[in-house]
Motif scaffolding. Structure first.
Motif, PDB file in Angstrom:
ATOM      1  N   PRO A 188       0.823  -1.211   0.000  1.00 46.63           N
ATOM      2  CA  PRO A 188       0.000   0.000   0.000  1.00 46.63           C
ATOM      3  C   PRO A 188       0.862   1.267   0.000  1.00 46.63           C
ATOM      4  CG  PRO A 188      -0.255  -1.223   2.072  1.00 46.63           C
ATOM      5  CD  PRO A 188       0.635  -2.035   1.199  1.00 46.63           C
ATOM      6  N   TYR A 230      -1.840   3.869   8.238  1.00 44.38           N
ATOM      7  CA  TYR A 230      -1.775   2.442   7.887  1.00 44.38           C
ATOM      8  C   TYR A 230      -2.824   1.669   8.701  1.00 44.38           C
ATOM      9  CZ  TYR A 230      -0.123  -2.338   7.483  1.00 44.38           C
ATOM     10  OH  TYR A 230      -0.062  -3.683   7.251  1.00 44.38           O
ATOM     11  N   GLU A 239      -6.104   2.125   7.449  1.00 43.53           N
ATOM     12  CA  GLU A 239      -6.156   1.741   6.024  1.00 43.53           C
ATOM     13  C   GLU A 239      -6.477   2.926   5.122  1.00 43.53           C
ATOM     14  OE1 GLU A 239      -8.226  -1.859   5.145  1.00 43.53           O
ATOM     15  OE2 GLU A 239      -7.543  -2.857   6.969  1.00 43.53           O
ATOM     16  N   PHE A 255      -5.200   4.476   2.512  1.00 48.21           N
ATOM     17  CA  PHE A 255      -4.179   4.330   1.483  1.00 48.21           C
ATOM     18  C   PHE A 255      -4.441   5.256   0.299  1.00 48.21           C
ATOM     19  CE2 PHE A 255      -4.274  -0.192   3.268  1.00 48.21           C
ATOM     20  CZ  PHE A 255      -3.318   0.121   4.230  1.00 48.21           C
TER      21      PHE A 255
END
Ligand code: KG4
Ligand code: ZN
Length: 347
Positions: free
Chosen positions: A114, A327, A330, A332
């Motif tokens: 990612p 992270y 999430e 991304f």
């Protein structure tokens, strides 16, 4: 000593190319720096008295890939061990940022990891956390560097609120511009910091921009810079000799007094338990000393922390640390991520 890496650890590569430092780092769990490499281009830009954007981009291009390899080597890792690639995508010089962003995108694509886009300004907030200080909240964080002067209120969760910012020049920019006029060299901050110690800070009463009640947490340094230039020109016109150390010492005194008093006023108003300094100007010895002495006069006195020199100025460890909460959530970025030279602090 570095702790052993386990399966549950999150390892993030950080990439930073927003101005004239090319940097790559690997950080574990947002806290532990496994490698933190910075290749400064200062000497290349010094002969021009400031950062030349075109030169900065070209240098990033040739320095970044080997630096990323070295940062992995130093951390004893390969791309396979990583969990994400993070990059600073603004604010900064567009050509310089693009080198980091394009490299990070290519790496994310090639490895399938990612991609995490980090705001360079928010990343400066992570420098003190990387030092492992026990920070009690609420905290007031002064970010002062070549591109930014921000006063922020930070709470336990890391949420920050902007209390004020510069209306014109950033603090580091004022140091650099004054040093340029005085032909001291580049970057001006460390040179003025050193020379100021030999001068009398009370020699010249340069203006302090307090900006009234409404702007009590904002900054303005361009008037101070102009006052230094006017002072110098006047002495030159009148053919009078001047004491360089007195001028820089008085300039630094005026600038630091404003930074310190406004930060302390904010700490008092918000009952801050901690005062944090970050950014290149947080390396200034007079700022560190004055802030400490002034805070000690307050009851109750907030605790003061500032990062080591390496984490004050631009680096990629702070980028990887700032990427860690993103992270976990999430958050991304997609592979069409762009560079945003005027990106504002998320508040
Ligand atoms: O954080 P940084 O490396 O880059 C930006 O994000 O802008 O900060 C660089 C700035 C330069 O303006 C430099 O003159 C200033 O930080 N600086 C200092 C000192 N060391 C670096 N300013 C005052 N005193 C210092 N010791
Ligand atoms: Zn910076």
């Amino acid at each position: 000593m570095k702790e052993k890496i386990t399966k549950s650890d999150v390892l993030i590569l950080g990439i930073e190319t927003s101005c004239d430092e090319t940097a790559a780092a690997v950080v574990k769990n947002g806290r532990e720096v496994l490698s933190n490499l910075v290749s400064s281009q200062v000497e290349l830009h010094a002969r021009y008295g400031g950062v030349v954007p075109e030169i900065a981009s070209r240098q990033h291009l040739s320095l970044l890939n080997p630096l990323i390899d070295d940062s992995l080597k130093e951390a004893n890792l390969s791309f396979n061990d990583l969990h994400a690639i993070s990059v600073s995508h603004g604010p900064g010089l567009v050509g310089a940022l693009l080198v980091g962003v394009a490299t990070a995108k290519a790496l994310a694509y090639a490895t399938g990891l990612p991609l995490i886009a980090v705001n360079h300004l928010s990343a400066h907030l992570y420098a003190n956390r990387l030092e492992g200080f026990e920070i009690n909240y609420p905290a007031v964080n002064l970010i002062v560097s070549g591109g930014h002067s921000e006063l922020l209120l930070v709470d336990q969760s890391g949420t920050h609120t902007s209390l004020g910012h510069t209306r014109d020049d950033a603090a580091g920019e004022a140091f650099d511009k004054v040093a340029r006029v005085l032909e001291l060299g580049y970057p001006g901050g460390p040179l003025i910091d050193k020379l100021a110690g030999e001068g009398n800070p009370k020699a010249i009463d340069f203006p302090r921009a307090w900006l009234g009640e409404e702007g009590r947490f904002d900054f303005s340094f361009s008037g101070l810079k102009t006052a230094v230039i006017n002072h110098l020109r006047k002495l030159e016109r009148e053919n009078k000799p001047y004491h360089l150390a007195d001028i820089v010492s008085s300039f630094q005194e005026a600038l630091i007094e404003v930074l310190v008093e406004k930060t302390i006023a904010a700490a008092k108003e918000y009952n801050a338990k901690t005062v944090l300094l970050s950014g290149g100007v947080a390396a200034n010895s007079h700022l560190r000393r004055e802030m400490k002495e002034r805070l000690a006069q307050e009851k109750p006195a907030a605790k003061l922390y500032y990062p080591s020199l390496k984490l004050c100025t631009d680096n990629a460890a702070m980028i990887a640390a700032a990427a860690y909460p993103l992270y976990l959530e999430e958050k991304f970025a997609s592979l069409d991520l762009n560079a945003y030279p005027g990106l504002k602090l998320e508040v």
